[in-house]
Scaffold this motif. Structure first.
Motif, mmCIF file in Angstrom:
data_model
loop_
_atom_site.group_PDB
_atom_site.id
_atom_site.type_symbol
_atom_site.label_atom_id
_atom_site.label_comp_id
_atom_site.label_asym_id
_atom_site.label_seq_id
_atom_site.Cartn_x
_atom_site.Cartn_y
_atom_site.Cartn_z
ATOM 1 N N LEU A 89 0.831 -1.207 0.000
ATOM 2 C CA LEU A 89 0.000 0.000 0.000
ATOM 3 C C LEU A 89 0.868 1.260 0.000
ATOM 4 C CD1 LEU A 89 -2.764 -1.197 2.440
ATOM 5 C CD2 LEU A 89 -3.114 -0.524 0.042
ATOM 6 N N ASN A 90 1.971 1.202 0.728
ATOM 7 C CA ASN A 90 2.920 2.308 0.738
ATOM 8 C C ASN A 90 3.423 2.559 -0.686
ATOM 9 O OD1 ASN A 90 5.376 3.821 0.910
ATOM 10 N ND2 ASN A 90 5.736 3.086 2.985
ATOM 11 N N ALA A 91 3.793 1.482 -1.383
ATOM 12 C CA ALA A 91 4.280 1.603 -2.760
ATOM 13 C C ALA A 91 3.182 2.077 -3.701
ATOM 14 C CB ALA A 91 4.854 0.267 -3.230
ATOM 15 N N ALA A 92 1.937 1.741 -3.422
ATOM 16 C CA ALA A 92 0.821 2.107 -4.302
ATOM 17 C C ALA A 92 0.397 3.562 -4.136
ATOM 18 C CB ALA A 92 -0.372 1.196 -4.031
ATOM 19 N N TRP A 93 0.574 4.132 -2.946
ATOM 20 C CA TRP A 93 0.065 5.481 -2.720
ATOM 21 C C TRP A 93 0.724 6.511 -3.623
ATOM 22 C CZ3 TRP A 93 2.181 10.140 -1.250
ATOM 23 C CH2 TRP A 93 1.249 11.170 -1.089
ATOM 24 N N THR A 94 2.032 6.498 -3.719
ATOM 25 C CA THR A 94 2.729 7.541 -4.458
ATOM 26 C C THR A 94 2.342 7.587 -5.933
ATOM 27 O OG1 THR A 94 4.535 7.201 -2.904
ATOM 28 C CG2 THR A 94 4.990 8.611 -4.774
ATOM 29 N N PRO A 95 2.337 6.453 -6.655
ATOM 30 C CA PRO A 95 1.884 6.521 -8.048
ATOM 31 C C PRO A 95 0.405 6.911 -8.163
ATOM 32 C CG PRO A 95 3.055 4.464 -7.648
ATOM 33 C CD PRO A 95 2.885 5.145 -6.331
ATOM 34 N N THR A 96 -0.389 6.515 -7.187
ATOM 35 C CA THR A 96 -1.812 6.879 -7.229
ATOM 36 C C THR A 96 -1.974 8.383 -7.078
ATOM 37 O OG1 THR A 96 -2.427 4.741 -6.276
ATOM 38 C CG2 THR A 96 -4.070 6.494 -6.156
ATOM 39 N N PHE A 97 -1.343 8.944 -6.063
ATOM 40 C CA PHE A 97 -1.481 10.377 -5.782
ATOM 41 C C PHE A 97 -0.710 11.218 -6.794
ATOM 42 C CE2 PHE A 97 -0.314 14.351 -3.766
ATOM 43 C CZ PHE A 97 -1.482 14.769 -3.164
ATOM 44 N N PHE A 98 0.584 10.951 -6.957
ATOM 45 C CA PHE A 98 1.437 11.821 -7.765
ATOM 46 C C PHE A 98 1.356 11.536 -9.264
ATOM 47 C CE2 PHE A 98 3.440 12.603 -3.672
ATOM 48 C CZ PHE A 98 3.672 13.970 -3.736
ATOM 49 N N THR A 99 1.535 10.296 -9.674
ATOM 50 C CA THR A 99 1.584 9.986 -11.104
ATOM 51 C C THR A 99 0.204 10.059 -11.737
ATOM 52 O OG1 THR A 99 3.473 8.546 -10.664
ATOM 53 C CG2 THR A 99 2.425 8.336 -12.818
ATOM 54 N N ALA A 100 -0.789 9.469 -11.095
ATOM 55 C CA ALA A 100 -2.150 9.460 -11.643
ATOM 56 C C ALA A 100 -2.922 10.735 -11.311
ATOM 57 C CB ALA A 100 -2.917 8.244 -11.134
ATOM 58 N N HIS A 101 -2.384 11.555 -10.403
ATOM 59 C CA HIS A 101 -3.055 12.787 -9.961
ATOM 60 C C HIS A 101 -4.451 12.482 -9.399
ATOM 61 C CE1 HIS A 101 -0.474 15.042 -13.197
ATOM 62 N NE2 HIS A 101 0.260 14.424 -12.291
ATOM 63 N N ALA A 102 -4.574 11.326 -8.783
ATOM 64 C CA ALA A 102 -5.857 10.868 -8.229
ATOM 65 C C ALA A 102 -5.852 11.131 -6.723
ATOM 66 C CB ALA A 102 -6.064 9.395 -8.549
ATOM 67 N N ILE A 103 -6.169 12.338 -6.340
ATOM 68 C CA ILE A 103 -6.094 12.738 -4.930
ATOM 69 C C ILE A 103 -7.096 11.960 -4.081
ATOM 70 C CG2 ILE A 103 -6.247 14.692 -3.330
ATOM 71 C CD1 ILE A 103 -5.540 16.511 -5.747
ATOM 72 N N GLY A 104 -8.311 11.774 -4.573
ATOM 73 C CA GLY A 104 -9.323 11.012 -3.825
ATOM 74 C C GLY A 104 -8.940 9.553 -3.675
ATOM 75 N N ALA A 105 -8.493 8.940 -4.749
ATOM 76 C CA ALA A 105 -8.048 7.542 -4.665
ATOM 77 C C ALA A 105 -6.819 7.444 -3.763
ATOM 78 C CB ALA A 105 -7.737 6.994 -6.057
ATOM 79 N N GLY A 106 -5.958 8.454 -3.810
ATOM 80 C CA GLY A 106 -4.801 8.485 -2.919
ATOM 81 C C GLY A 106 -5.218 8.494 -1.464
ATOM 82 N N LEU A 107 -6.284 9.237 -1.163
ATOM 83 C CA LEU A 107 -6.794 9.269 0.209
ATOM 84 C C LEU A 107 -7.268 7.893 0.644
ATOM 85 C CD1 LEU A 107 -7.458 10.816 2.775
ATOM 86 C CD2 LEU A 107 -9.628 11.501 1.708
ATOM 87 N N VAL A 108 -7.936 7.177 -0.235
ATOM 88 C CA VAL A 108 -8.391 5.810 0.088
ATOM 89 C C VAL A 108 -7.184 4.920 0.357
ATOM 90 C CG1 VAL A 108 -9.560 3.760 -0.828
ATOM 91 C CG2 VAL A 108 -10.569 6.032 -1.173
ATOM 92 N N VAL A 109 -6.171 5.004 -0.507
ATOM 93 C CA VAL A 109 -4.979 4.152 -0.345
ATOM 94 C C VAL A 109 -4.244 4.490 0.950
ATOM 95 C CG1 VAL A 109 -2.733 3.511 -1.323
ATOM 96 C CG2 VAL A 109 -4.721 3.750 -2.825
ATOM 97 N N VAL A 110 -4.034 5.783 1.240
ATOM 98 C CA VAL A 110 -3.290 6.152 2.439
ATOM 99 C C VAL A 110 -4.074 5.801 3.712
ATOM 100 C CG1 VAL A 110 -3.938 8.600 2.707
ATOM 101 C CG2 VAL A 110 -1.641 7.840 3.343
ATOM 102 N N ALA A 111 -5.402 5.881 3.664
ATOM 103 C CA ALA A 111 -6.207 5.475 4.823
ATOM 104 C C ALA A 111 -6.087 3.962 5.051
ATOM 105 C CB ALA A 111 -7.664 5.878 4.630
#
Length: 172
Positions: free
Chosen positions: A105-127
């Protein structure tokens, strides 16, 4: 005097292999994070509206370097605490699985938030990451309390990251 003495089980892996098994997944996670953020920090991320409590950009690599060392040391200790038999063995495997899940999940958050620019999905992953880190602490506690304590600053940082991600989502 009793004839039977309890001898602690030795770690399942030789020390050098245990060290590699602890460092490699954490280093791979850090590498994914670094690659996913480098191009985005001066561009997309700089253009976001951020809350007043957002730290300067230099804080993140410093914090993550310290945390990655602590995470790897925690995993190294957990790998050394492996019981050979008994009911604790399945609990140890669960602790290891939770640990590896939080790394994923740690590895998944950064590409989700930064690369995909998916702030909402990033919030789900980081939670989800926060839940898994807390669960990893709870499970590791049974086998090596120092391994569990080494994850506490990580849990605090991920809590902060969750709050920051939520604030960025709200502001953007």
């Amino acid at each position: 005097m009793t004839s039977a003495t309890q001898v602690p089980a030795s770690p399942a892996l030789p020390p050098w292999l245990r060290l590699a098994a602890a460092i490699l997944p954490v280093a791979a996670t850090a590498f994914v994070g670094s690659v996913a953020t480098q191009a985005e920090i001066p561009g997309w991320y700089a253009g976001l509206t951020k809350p007043a409590f957002n730290p300067p950009d230099w804080v993140f690599p410093v914090a993550w370097t310290i945390l990655d060392v602590m995470i790897a040391l925690s995993l190294w200790r957990l790998l050394g605490a492996r019981p050979r038999t008994g009911p604790s063995r399945s609990g140890w495997w669960l602790a290891l699985a939770a640990f590896l899940a939080q790394l994923a999940l740690n590895a998944a958050w950064t590409p989700t938030f930064f690369t995909a620019h998916a702030i909402g999905a990033g919030l789900v992953v980081v939670a989800m990451l926060l839940v898994m880190v807390l669960w990893s602490i709870r499970l590791a506690w049974r086998f090596d309390r120092a391994a569990a304590w080494l994850l506490v600053p990580y849990a605090a940082w991920v809590s902060f990251a969750t709050l920051l991600n939520a604030a960025i989502l709200r502001l953007n």
